[in-house]
Design a protein around this motif. Structure first.
Motif, PDB file in Angstrom:
ATOM      1  N   LEU A  59       0.828  -1.208   0.000  1.00  0.00           N
ATOM      2  CA  LEU A  59       0.000   0.000   0.000  1.00  0.00           C
ATOM      3  C   LEU A  59       0.862   1.258   0.000  1.00  0.00           C
ATOM      4  O   LEU A  59       0.662   2.155  -0.828  1.00  0.00           O
ATOM      5  CB  LEU A  59      -0.931  -0.001   1.228  1.00  0.00           C
ATOM      6  CG  LEU A  59      -1.788   1.250   1.423  1.00  0.00           C
ATOM      7  CD1 LEU A  59      -2.774   1.416   0.275  1.00  0.00           C
ATOM      8  CD2 LEU A  59      -2.520   1.171   2.764  1.00  0.00           C
ATOM      9  N   GLU A  60       1.793   1.341   0.920  1.00  0.00           N
ATOM     10  CA  GLU A  60       2.569   2.568   1.112  1.00  0.00           C
ATOM     11  C   GLU A  60       3.550   2.849  -0.021  1.00  0.00           C
ATOM     12  O   GLU A  60       3.914   3.996  -0.245  1.00  0.00           O
ATOM     13  CB  GLU A  60       3.318   2.513   2.444  1.00  0.00           C
ATOM     14  CG  GLU A  60       2.435   2.612   3.666  1.00  0.00           C
ATOM     15  CD  GLU A  60       1.868   3.998   3.914  1.00  0.00           C
ATOM     16  OE1 GLU A  60       2.305   4.977   3.269  1.00  0.00           O
ATOM     17  OE2 GLU A  60       0.963   4.104   4.766  1.00  0.00           O
ATOM     18  N   LEU A  75       9.763   1.716   1.825  1.00  0.00           N
ATOM     19  CA  LEU A  75       8.593   0.924   1.445  1.00  0.00           C
ATOM     20  C   LEU A  75       7.366   1.202   2.296  1.00  0.00           C
ATOM     21  O   LEU A  75       6.281   0.729   1.981  1.00  0.00           O
ATOM     22  CB  LEU A  75       8.923  -0.570   1.560  1.00  0.00           C
ATOM     23  CG  LEU A  75      10.070  -1.091   0.715  1.00  0.00           C
ATOM     24  CD1 LEU A  75      10.344  -2.556   1.048  1.00  0.00           C
ATOM     25  CD2 LEU A  75       9.772  -0.904  -0.755  1.00  0.00           C
ATOM     26  N   PHE A  76       7.526   1.949   3.380  1.00  0.00           N
ATOM     27  CA  PHE A  76       6.438   2.115   4.346  1.00  0.00           C
ATOM     28  C   PHE A  76       5.994   3.558   4.529  1.00  0.00           C
ATOM     29  O   PHE A  76       5.209   3.854   5.420  1.00  0.00           O
ATOM     30  CB  PHE A  76       6.863   1.537   5.708  1.00  0.00           C
ATOM     31  CG  PHE A  76       6.992   0.041   5.703  1.00  0.00           C
ATOM     32  CD1 PHE A  76       5.923  -0.763   6.082  1.00  0.00           C
ATOM     33  CD2 PHE A  76       8.163  -0.567   5.294  1.00  0.00           C
ATOM     34  CE1 PHE A  76       6.036  -2.146   6.058  1.00  0.00           C
ATOM     35  CE2 PHE A  76       8.285  -1.954   5.278  1.00  0.00           C
ATOM     36  CZ  PHE A  76       7.218  -2.741   5.666  1.00  0.00           C
ATOM     37  N   GLY A  77       6.496   4.461   3.725  1.00  0.00           N
ATOM     38  CA  GLY A  77       6.132   5.864   3.899  1.00  0.00           C
ATOM     39  C   GLY A  77       6.662   6.438   5.199  1.00  0.00           C
ATOM     40  O   GLY A  77       6.092   7.374   5.749  1.00  0.00           O
ATOM     41  N   VAL A  78       7.779   5.885   5.684  1.00  0.00           N
ATOM     42  CA  VAL A  78       8.352   6.336   6.951  1.00  0.00           C
ATOM     43  C   VAL A  78       8.765   7.803   6.832  1.00  0.00           C
ATOM     44  O   VAL A  78       9.491   8.179   5.911  1.00  0.00           O
ATOM     45  CB  VAL A  78       9.563   5.468   7.363  1.00  0.00           C
ATOM     46  CG1 VAL A  78      10.217   6.012   8.624  1.00  0.00           C
ATOM     47  CG2 VAL A  78       9.135   4.017   7.556  1.00  0.00           C
ATOM     48  N   ASP A  79       8.267   8.620   7.731  1.00  0.00           N
ATOM     49  CA  ASP A  79       8.540  10.065   7.792  1.00  0.00           C
ATOM     50  C   ASP A  79       8.108  10.797   6.524  1.00  0.00           C
ATOM     51  O   ASP A  79       8.649  11.852   6.194  1.00  0.00           O
ATOM     52  CB  ASP A  79      10.018  10.334   8.097  1.00  0.00           C
ATOM     53  CG  ASP A  79      10.424   9.830   9.470  1.00  0.00           C
ATOM     54  OD1 ASP A  79       9.531   9.651  10.326  1.00  0.00           O
ATOM     55  OD2 ASP A  79      11.630   9.613   9.691  1.00  0.00           O
ATOM     56  N   ALA A  80       7.113  10.271   5.848  1.00  0.00           N
ATOM     57  CA  ALA A  80       6.557  10.939   4.661  1.00  0.00           C
ATOM     58  C   ALA A  80       5.319  11.732   5.099  1.00  0.00           C
ATOM     59  O   ALA A  80       4.197  11.420   4.737  1.00  0.00           O
ATOM     60  CB  ALA A  80       6.206   9.917   3.589  1.00  0.00           C
TER      61      ALA A  80
END
Length: 195
Positions: A59-60, A75-80
């Motif tokens: 998903l991310e 891959l996880f939208g970390v800090d986005a």
């Protein structure tokens, strides 16, 4: 059991190959090739279901194909954060996708599912369902539903493969996996040359 959306600490019984076959059937050309073992390692290390982690990554990162996934291995939208969109600070950079999987699983397992005084705003007060995680992970209210939908689709593929498994199909999946991995490795090599 492959996953339980009401308790994401319950481990999947899927193998690394099954995770990869499922994502490859869901999205033929993707950027998640060869990562099944890392999702399972993260599950073992941080007590977060590997199939759920894979669904979040799908998903991310748009199946590992988003700009963040390609340029920053994120891959996880970390800090986005929405407020940083369009800036160089949008999304954390990781040296590898494997590092990102480990980081995201650690964050979910140690800060959302367990209380960490250094990040207590993330703690879900003992709740272990994907919707509670989603309320703190993402600004979109339907995030949890989207993760569950992807997890169910991955689960259906794995169950179907288990039911229809034959030696010939297994060999075809292995060939497909190797072919996709070679393509992804080539793209990564080209991107590294560009930087």
């Amino acid at each position: 059991m492959l996953f339980n959306s009401d308790n994401i600490t319950i481990h999947t019984d899927a193998s690394a190959d099954e995770l990869e076959v499922a994502v490859n059937k869901l999205k033929k050309d993707n950027g998640l090739v060869g990562l099944g073992e890392y999702f399972l390692k993260a599950q073992d290390d941080y007590n977060v279901n590997a199939l759920i982690l894979l669904a979040i990554a799908c998903l991310e990162s748009s199946y590992g194909l988003s700009d963040l996934a390609v340029r920053k291995n994120n891959l996880f939208g970390v800090d986005a954060r929405d407020s940083l969109k369009g800036t160089s600070q949008y999304g954390r950079y990781f040296d590898s996708k494997e590092e990102c999987i480990n980081y995201a699983a650690h964050r979910i397992g140690k800060q959302y599912l367990e209380k960490d005084d250094s990040a207590d705003w993330r703690y879900c007060n003992g709740k272990k369902d994907i919707w509670s995680i989603g309320m703190k992970w993402c600004s979109k209210k339907d995030w949890g539903d989207k993760v569950v939908d992807l997890a169910r689709r991955l689960e259906e593929i794995i169950i179907g493969v288990r039911n229809d498994h034959s030696d010939e199909e297994s060999e075809n999946y292995k060939e497909l996996y190797l072919e996709l991995k070679a393509k992804v490795d080539k793209v990564i090599e080209i991107l590294n040359e560009v930087e």
